[in-house]
Design a protein around this motif. Structure first.
Motif, PDB file in Angstrom:
ATOM      1  N   LYS A  37       0.835  -1.198   0.000  1.00 25.86           N
ATOM      2  CA  LYS A  37       0.000   0.000   0.000  1.00 25.86           C
ATOM      3  C   LYS A  37       0.872   1.250   0.000  1.00 25.86           C
ATOM      4  CE  LYS A  37      -3.756  -2.156   2.649  1.00 25.86           C
ATOM      5  NZ  LYS A  37      -4.582  -2.071   3.878  1.00 25.86           N
ATOM      6  N   THR A  38       0.415   2.292  -0.684  1.00 25.52           N
ATOM      7  CA  THR A  38       1.113   3.573  -0.702  1.00 25.52           C
ATOM      8  C   THR A  38       0.258   4.594   0.039  1.00 25.52           C
ATOM      9  OG1 THR A  38       2.101   3.036  -2.857  1.00 25.52           O
ATOM     10  CG2 THR A  38       2.171   5.336  -2.149  1.00 25.52           C
ATOM     11  N   LEU A  39       0.744   5.068   1.172  1.00 21.91           N
ATOM     12  CA  LEU A  39       0.000   5.991   2.025  1.00 21.91           C
ATOM     13  C   LEU A  39       0.548   7.405   1.884  1.00 21.91           C
ATOM     14  CD1 LEU A  39      -0.044   3.847   5.298  1.00 21.91           C
ATOM     15  CD2 LEU A  39      -1.635   3.746   3.374  1.00 21.91           C
ATOM     16  N   ARG A  40      -0.333   8.385   1.914  1.00 19.93           N
ATOM     17  CA  ARG A  40       0.095   9.783   1.932  1.00 19.93           C
ATOM     18  C   ARG A  40       0.190  10.243   3.384  1.00 19.93           C
ATOM     19  NH1 ARG A  40      -3.717  14.491  -0.176  1.00 19.93           N
ATOM     20  NH2 ARG A  40      -4.444  14.306   1.979  1.00 19.93           N
ATOM     21  N   ILE A  41       1.350  10.725   3.780  1.00 20.97           N
ATOM     22  CA  ILE A  41       1.554  11.227   5.135  1.00 20.97           C
ATOM     23  C   ILE A  41       1.572  12.749   5.073  1.00 20.97           C
ATOM     24  CG2 ILE A  41       3.015  11.148   7.177  1.00 20.97           C
ATOM     25  CD1 ILE A  41       1.884   8.414   6.276  1.00 20.97           C
ATOM     26  N   GLY A  42       0.551  13.380   5.613  1.00 24.15           N
ATOM     27  CA  GLY A  42       0.440  14.827   5.568  1.00 24.15           C
ATOM     28  C   GLY A  42      -0.631  15.272   4.575  1.00 24.15           C
ATOM     29  N   PRO A  43      -0.663  16.562   4.265  1.00 22.08           N
ATOM     30  CA  PRO A  43       0.277  17.603   4.699  1.00 22.08           C
ATOM     31  C   PRO A  43       0.205  17.866   6.202  1.00 22.08           C
ATOM     32  CG  PRO A  43      -1.045  18.326   2.808  1.00 22.08           C
ATOM     33  CD  PRO A  43      -1.683  17.096   3.348  1.00 22.08           C
ATOM     34  N   ASN A  44       1.375  18.059   6.816  1.00 16.96           N
ATOM     35  CA  ASN A  44       1.497  18.394   8.223  1.00 16.96           C
ATOM     36  C   ASN A  44       2.270  19.705   8.364  1.00 16.96           C
ATOM     37  OD1 ASN A  44       0.266  16.017   9.388  1.00 16.96           O
ATOM     38  ND2 ASN A  44       2.069  14.882   8.704  1.00 16.96           N
ATOM     39  N   PRO A  45       1.975  20.487   9.412  1.00 16.71           N
ATOM     40  CA  PRO A  45       2.709  21.745   9.600  1.00 16.71           C
ATOM     41  C   PRO A  45       4.190  21.485   9.849  1.00 16.71           C
ATOM     42  CG  PRO A  45       1.375  21.214  11.526  1.00 16.71           C
ATOM     43  CD  PRO A  45       0.967  20.256  10.460  1.00 16.71           C
ATOM     44  N   LYS A  46       5.043  22.323   9.277  1.00 15.86           N
ATOM     45  CA  LYS A  46       6.475  22.162   9.451  1.00 15.86           C
ATOM     46  C   LYS A  46       6.911  22.502  10.874  1.00 15.86           C
ATOM     47  CE  LYS A  46       7.882  22.997   4.659  1.00 15.86           C
ATOM     48  NZ  LYS A  46       8.709  23.839   3.745  1.00 15.86           N
ATOM     49  N   TYR A  47       6.128  23.316  11.545  1.00 18.69           N
ATOM     50  CA  TYR A  47       6.419  23.685  12.926  1.00 18.69           C
ATOM     51  C   TYR A  47       5.099  24.002  13.613  1.00 18.69           C
ATOM     52  CZ  TYR A  47       6.114  28.223  10.591  1.00 18.69           C
ATOM     53  OH  TYR A  47       5.696  29.275   9.818  1.00 18.69           O
ATOM     54  N   GLU A  48       5.093  24.050  14.923  1.00 21.83           N
ATOM     55  CA  GLU A  48       3.868  24.257  15.676  1.00 21.83           C
ATOM     56  C   GLU A  48       3.201  25.576  15.295  1.00 21.83           C
ATOM     57  OE1 GLU A  48       2.254  24.302  20.311  1.00 21.83           O
ATOM     58  OE2 GLU A  48       4.372  23.903  19.873  1.00 21.83           O
ATOM     59  N   GLY A  49       1.945  25.465  14.917  1.00 24.95           N
ATOM     60  CA  GLY A  49       1.192  26.653  14.543  1.00 24.95           C
ATOM     61  C   GLY A  49       1.324  27.043  13.093  1.00 24.95           C
ATOM     62  N   ALA A  50       2.142  26.317  12.322  1.00 23.70           N
ATOM     63  CA  ALA A  50       2.345  26.661  10.916  1.00 23.70           C
ATOM     64  C   ALA A  50       1.082  26.403  10.104  1.00 23.70           C
ATOM     65  CB  ALA A  50       3.509  25.860  10.344  1.00 23.70           C
ATOM     66  N   GLN A  51       0.875  27.217   9.082  1.00 27.68           N
ATOM     67  CA  GLN A  51      -0.240  27.053   8.160  1.00 27.68           C
ATOM     68  C   GLN A  51       0.302  27.010   6.738  1.00 27.68           C
ATOM     69  OE1 GLN A  51      -3.051  30.204   8.921  1.00 27.68           O
ATOM     70  NE2 GLN A  51      -3.598  29.422  10.947  1.00 27.68           N
ATOM     71  N   TRP A  52      -0.542  26.560   5.796  1.00 23.56           N
ATOM     72  CA  TRP A  52      -0.125  26.499   4.402  1.00 23.56           C
ATOM     73  C   TRP A  52       0.387  27.870   3.963  1.00 23.56           C
ATOM     74  CZ3 TRP A  52      -1.060  28.765  -0.266  1.00 23.56           C
ATOM     75  CH2 TRP A  52      -0.647  28.062  -1.386  1.00 23.56           C
ATOM     76  N   PRO A  53       1.496  27.957   3.228  1.00 26.62           N
ATOM     77  CA  PRO A  53       2.211  26.846   2.566  1.00 26.62           C
ATOM     78  C   PRO A  53       3.337  26.217   3.389  1.00 26.62           C
ATOM     79  CG  PRO A  53       3.103  28.913   1.806  1.00 26.62           C
ATOM     80  CD  PRO A  53       2.008  29.267   2.778  1.00 26.62           C
ATOM     81  N   ASP A  54       3.445  26.527   4.666  1.00 23.39           N
ATOM     82  CA  ASP A  54       4.517  25.968   5.498  1.00 23.39           C
ATOM     83  C   ASP A  54       4.123  24.586   6.003  1.00 23.39           C
ATOM     84  OD1 ASP A  54       6.167  28.205   5.207  1.00 23.39           O
ATOM     85  OD2 ASP A  54       5.159  29.253   6.844  1.00 23.39           O
ATOM     86  N   VAL A  55       3.909  23.680   5.040  1.00 27.82           N
ATOM     87  CA  VAL A  55       3.535  22.306   5.370  1.00 27.82           C
ATOM     88  C   VAL A  55       4.461  21.346   4.630  1.00 27.82           C
ATOM     89  CG1 VAL A  55       1.119  22.880   5.807  1.00 27.82           C
ATOM     90  CG2 VAL A  55       1.848  22.231   3.502  1.00 27.82           C
TER      91      VAL A  55
END
Length: 221
Positions: A37-55
């Motif tokens: 299986k191929t799973l997508r991990i994320g998008p997750n924030p690069k740091y606490e409180g980050a929002q797109w595009p910082d993912v």
């Protein structure tokens, strides 16, 4: 005895699903089931409180990890699940009674009951191919050259994938591609020991490894 495994460079994986699809075709995996299986991990924030595009995100391929001390072998009442001479974990369908104890004990949920044959199935690491000196189907069909196959006893730098075609020079023929190999060390970007990860170890010692740089590994969650 060999200790065969697959190493995947997650920074190279593009989530094309070629490994999953080619595996199903080569091994006649029933509709609705997967050996890989191929799973997508994320998008997750690069740091606490980050929002797109910082993912950040990556794709994670999950299949039988061909563990060194597999739980599925320990609980099998008939000896159907066993460690083969090449270090891979295999299922003897003539001994399997379909009790699914192995499927329930697997930490990664990669086994299933073949409803038609009433036996449990999973990734065999393409034993029929590697026994003839070929690469597992998922490795040979990886268009991003993210997957590499080899013997852990020789180190992961020695793991191999099909030759990378140079579009500016050299022989791009199919014959060249299938008969020539490139090693992980020759192909991937530099990495450190901290960049090498494994799926959660509950005492089973998973053999497969994943390389991930400059992103947060989420495989332990």
């Amino acid at each position: 005895m060999a200790n065969y495994a697959i190493v995947t460079d997650l920074n190279r994986c593009v989530g094309c699903l070629a490994c999953s699809v080619s595996c199903k075709v080569a091994n006649n995996v029933p509709i609705g089931n997967f050996w890989n299986k191929t799973l997508r991990i994320g998008p997750n924030p690069k740091y606490e409180g980050a929002q797109w595009p910082d993912v950040e995100m990556y794709f994670l391929t999950v299949q039988c990890q061909h563990c060194e001390d597999p739980e599925c072998v320990k609980v099998c009442p008939t000896g159907a699940s066993h460690i083969a001479e090449d270090g891979t974990v295999q299922i003897d369908k003539e001994k399997c009674i379909g009790c699914q104890f192995c499927a329930m004990s697997c930490p990664y949920g990669v086994r299933y009951l073949n409803e038609e044959e009433r036996v449990v199935e999973k990734c065999t690491l393409c034993q029929q191919r590697i026994g003839q000196g070929e690469l597992p189907q998922c490795v040979s069909q990886c268009s991003a050259r993210a997957r590499f196959f080899g013997d852990l006893d020789k180190g992961i730098d020695s793991f191999e994938a099909p030759w990378v075609v140079d579009i500016t020079e050299g022989d791009p023929s199919y014959e060249k591609n299938v008969k020539t190999r490139i090693t992980l060390k020759e192909c991937v970007q530099e990495y450190t020991e901290e960049d090498v990860h494994h799926l959660p170890d509950v005492g089973n010692k998973p053999s497969f490894a994943y390389i991930l740089r400059d992103r947060t590994w989420q495989g332990d969650n």
